[in-house]
Design a protein around this motif. Structure first.
Motif, mmCIF file in Angstrom:
data_model
loop_
_atom_site.group_PDB
_atom_site.id
_atom_site.type_symbol
_atom_site.label_atom_id
_atom_site.label_comp_id
_atom_site.label_asym_id
_atom_site.label_seq_id
_atom_site.Cartn_x
_atom_site.Cartn_y
_atom_site.Cartn_z
ATOM 1 N N ARG A 34 36.560 59.928 39.360
ATOM 2 C CA ARG A 34 35.457 59.527 40.244
ATOM 3 C C ARG A 34 34.829 58.258 39.705
ATOM 4 N NH1 ARG A 34 35.207 65.367 38.940
ATOM 5 N NH2 ARG A 34 35.429 66.422 40.943
ATOM 6 N N VAL A 35 34.634 57.329 40.611
ATOM 7 C CA VAL A 35 34.205 55.983 40.229
ATOM 8 C C VAL A 35 32.992 55.572 41.052
ATOM 9 C CG1 VAL A 35 34.915 53.558 40.186
ATOM 10 C CG2 VAL A 35 36.595 55.339 39.686
ATOM 11 N N LEU A 36 32.044 54.911 40.385
ATOM 12 C CA LEU A 36 30.942 54.253 41.094
ATOM 13 C C LEU A 36 31.127 52.744 40.982
ATOM 14 C CD1 LEU A 36 28.068 54.008 42.376
ATOM 15 C CD2 LEU A 36 27.139 54.278 40.044
ATOM 16 N N VAL A 37 31.143 52.064 42.117
ATOM 17 C CA VAL A 37 31.191 50.592 42.122
ATOM 18 C C VAL A 37 29.847 50.090 42.654
ATOM 19 C CG1 VAL A 37 32.348 48.509 42.950
ATOM 20 C CG2 VAL A 37 33.689 50.581 42.496
ATOM 21 N N VAL A 38 29.077 49.467 41.771
ATOM 22 C CA VAL A 38 27.734 48.985 42.131
ATOM 23 C C VAL A 38 27.860 47.578 42.715
ATOM 24 C CG1 VAL A 38 25.408 48.547 41.297
ATOM 25 C CG2 VAL A 38 26.810 50.300 40.177
ATOM 26 N N GLY A 39 27.343 47.400 43.926
ATOM 27 C CA GLY A 39 27.497 46.101 44.600
ATOM 28 C C GLY A 39 28.898 45.954 45.157
ATOM 29 N N GLY A 40 29.390 47.025 45.782
ATOM 30 C CA GLY A 40 30.777 47.049 46.246
ATOM 31 C C GLY A 40 30.953 46.744 47.718
ATOM 32 N N GLY A 41 29.947 46.125 48.324
ATOM 33 C CA GLY A 41 30.012 45.887 49.766
ATOM 34 C C GLY A 41 30.889 44.716 50.155
ATOM 35 N N ALA A 42 31.100 44.614 51.486
ATOM 36 C CA ALA A 42 31.919 43.530 52.044
ATOM 37 C C ALA A 42 31.284 43.055 53.344
ATOM 38 C CB ALA A 42 33.336 44.031 52.308
ATOM 39 N N ASN A 43 31.659 41.851 53.741
ATOM 40 C CA ASN A 43 31.120 41.261 54.980
ATOM 41 C C ASN A 43 31.459 42.075 56.213
ATOM 42 O OD1 ASN A 43 29.705 39.107 54.105
ATOM 43 N ND2 ASN A 43 31.320 37.595 54.471
ATOM 44 N N GLY A 44 32.673 42.625 56.225
ATOM 45 C CA GLY A 44 33.125 43.408 57.370
ATOM 46 C C GLY A 44 34.381 44.142 56.971
ATOM 47 N N SER A 45 34.804 45.146 57.751
ATOM 48 C CA SER A 45 36.030 45.841 57.333
ATOM 49 C C SER A 45 37.254 44.936 57.535
ATOM 50 C CB SER A 45 36.194 47.190 58.025
ATOM 51 O OG SER A 45 35.758 47.105 59.332
ATOM 52 N N ASP A 46 37.043 43.797 58.248
ATOM 53 C CA ASP A 46 38.122 42.808 58.344
ATOM 54 C C ASP A 46 37.856 41.584 57.458
ATOM 55 O OD1 ASP A 46 35.953 41.958 59.719
ATOM 56 O OD2 ASP A 46 37.050 41.227 61.470
ATOM 57 N N ASP A 47 36.779 41.610 56.679
ATOM 58 C CA ASP A 47 36.522 40.550 55.689
ATOM 59 C C ASP A 47 36.115 41.205 54.373
ATOM 60 O OD1 ASP A 47 35.847 38.466 54.071
ATOM 61 O OD2 ASP A 47 34.205 37.704 55.320
ATOM 62 N N LEU A 48 37.118 41.498 53.585
ATOM 63 C CA LEU A 48 36.907 42.236 52.333
ATOM 64 C C LEU A 48 37.001 41.305 51.128
ATOM 65 C CD1 LEU A 48 39.163 45.173 53.481
ATOM 66 C CD2 LEU A 48 36.701 45.361 53.136
ATOM 67 N N SER A 49 36.691 40.020 51.364
ATOM 68 C CA SER A 49 36.854 39.035 50.292
ATOM 69 C C SER A 49 35.622 39.000 49.391
ATOM 70 C CB SER A 49 37.150 37.650 50.868
ATOM 71 O OG SER A 49 36.113 37.273 51.751
ATOM 72 N N ALA A 50 35.387 40.126 48.725
ATOM 73 C CA ALA A 50 34.322 40.249 47.728
ATOM 74 C C ALA A 50 34.913 41.004 46.542
ATOM 75 C CB ALA A 50 33.133 41.003 48.304
ATOM 76 N N ASN A 51 34.460 40.653 45.348
ATOM 77 C CA ASN A 51 35.046 41.290 44.160
ATOM 78 C C ASN A 51 34.833 42.797 44.165
ATOM 79 O OD1 ASN A 51 36.011 38.866 43.021
ATOM 80 N ND2 ASN A 51 33.960 38.379 42.256
ATOM 81 N N GLY A 52 33.584 43.217 44.454
ATOM 82 C CA GLY A 52 33.285 44.647 44.411
ATOM 83 C C GLY A 52 34.107 45.443 45.412
ATOM 84 N N ALA A 53 34.262 44.892 46.612
ATOM 85 C CA ALA A 53 35.053 45.579 47.646
ATOM 86 C C ALA A 53 36.500 45.728 47.190
ATOM 87 C CB ALA A 53 34.976 44.802 48.958
ATOM 88 N N GLN A 54 37.042 44.664 46.611
ATOM 89 C CA GLN A 54 38.444 44.723 46.166
ATOM 90 C C GLN A 54 38.606 45.666 44.969
ATOM 91 O OE1 GLN A 54 41.266 43.506 47.543
ATOM 92 N NE2 GLN A 54 40.012 42.886 49.289
#
Ligand SMILES: NC(=O)c1ccc[n+]([C@@H]2O[C@H](COP(=O)([O-])OP(=O)(O)OC[C@H]3O[C@@H](n4cnc5c(N)ncnc54)[C@H](O)[C@@H]3O)[C@@H](O)[C@H]2O)c1
Length: 274
Positions: free
Chosen positions: A10-30
């Motif tokens: 089980r993992v917690l990623v803090v600040g894991g959001g993304a612009n959209g489910s079709d724009d996942l170009s964020a470090n936390g989301a990836q």
């Protein structure tokens, strides 16, 4: 390949959001996507719940949950690990990814910006780790990965508060990695170079000339991609890194090792110092 390294974890990623489910170009989301792809159940937090939900939608609801948590709030940070554990169970890994850039060089640095960036980029990570730690110590195992920047190692001259917090975060990570090592806790940092996220494109421009200039900052001749940041985080969080703690892994396409940037830049754009 590391498929399954996080099975049952089980993992917690803090600040894991993304612009959209079709724009996942964020470090936390990836990072969240990568750990889920390798078997983890993931709690994704973000100050903007909709952003966390975009990442969760991309992973699939059965493997991930979204939480709203503001990293600038002491109360939110202290409560976050327990809130995540209520939803996914005891945490094995915490990835502290949230970060804001700040906006001033030293001459014009404001106290307000300094404090805000400190709160989000350093205090939040210490508080979340502190709150997650007792459970991990009781279970005799846990792994932290703190997402910092090469701005903590070299100065771009752009934002004093950002540079100071990213240097400080390396010390926070090292402290947790040393002080609690005998309780089965590992802690490491990744210092990222230029990663082609929507934050960077939005903040520093996205036209071809500006992208080319950013590409040339690296000996590898290109910016990093968020999935490459995620690969490094996944390695450090996993048992593949079982004898690595208190370290900072630089993920920057060779930039901080490079003394030849001027020559590369001059070939493309003319001399840098006329
Ligand atoms: N992109 C790069 O070139 C680069 C380079 C070095 C380090 N980093 C680090 O990587 C991390 C992620 O950066 P990114 O480029 O993916 O940017 P990003 O802005 O896409 O990601 C940051 C996330 O944190 C969230 N966030 C912002 N303020 C918050 C708060 N107060 N509470 C909770 N969540 C909040 C945002 O909504 C966003 O989802 C940061 O720590 C950043 O400093 C990025």
């Amino acid at each position: 390949m590391g498929e399954g390294r996080f099975d049952g974890r089980r993992v917690l990623v803090v600040g894991g959001g993304a612009n959209g489910s079709d724009d996942l170009s964020a470090n936390g989301a990836q990072i969240a996507l990568r750990l889920a792809a390798e078997g983890a159940t993931v709690a994704v937090s973000d100050v903007d719940l909709a952003r966390a939900e975009h990442t969760v939608a991309a992973i699939g609801d059965d493997r991930a949950v979204a939480l709203r948590s503001d990293a600038s709030s002491v109360e939110d940070c202290a409560a976050l690990p327990a809130a995540a554990e209520d939803l996914v169970g005891p945490l094995d890994v915490v990835v502290a990814n949230v970060g804001v850039t700040g906006g001033f060089p030293g001459r014009t640095q404001t106290v307000e910006d300094w404090q805000w960036v400190q709160d989000v980029n350093v205090r939040s990570h210490w508080l979340v780790a502190q709150a997650a730690l007792p459970g991990m110590m009781e279970r005799g195992q846990g792994s932290f990965v703190f997402v910092t920047s090469i701005a903590g190692l070299i100065s771009s001259g752009y934002s004093l508060s950002y540079e100071a917090t990213k240097a400080s975060l390396i010390a926070v990570s090292r402290h947790f990695g040393v002080r609690y090592a005998d309780r089965g806790i590992r802690s490491n940092a990744v210092a990222l170079g230029v990663i082609d996220t929507s934050m960077v494109r939005g903040g520093f421009g996205d036209d071809p000339d500006l992208r080319r200039r950013r590409d040339l900052m690296q000996p590898l001749g290109r910016q990093g991609q968020p999935h490459e940041a995620a690969a490094a985080v996944a390695f450090l969080a996993s048992d593949d890194a079982s004898f690595i703690s208190g370290q900072c892994l630089v993920v920057d396409g060779g930039r901080t090792a490079d003394g030849r940037y001027d020559a590369r830049y001059a070939r493309a754009f003319g001399p840098t110092h006329e």
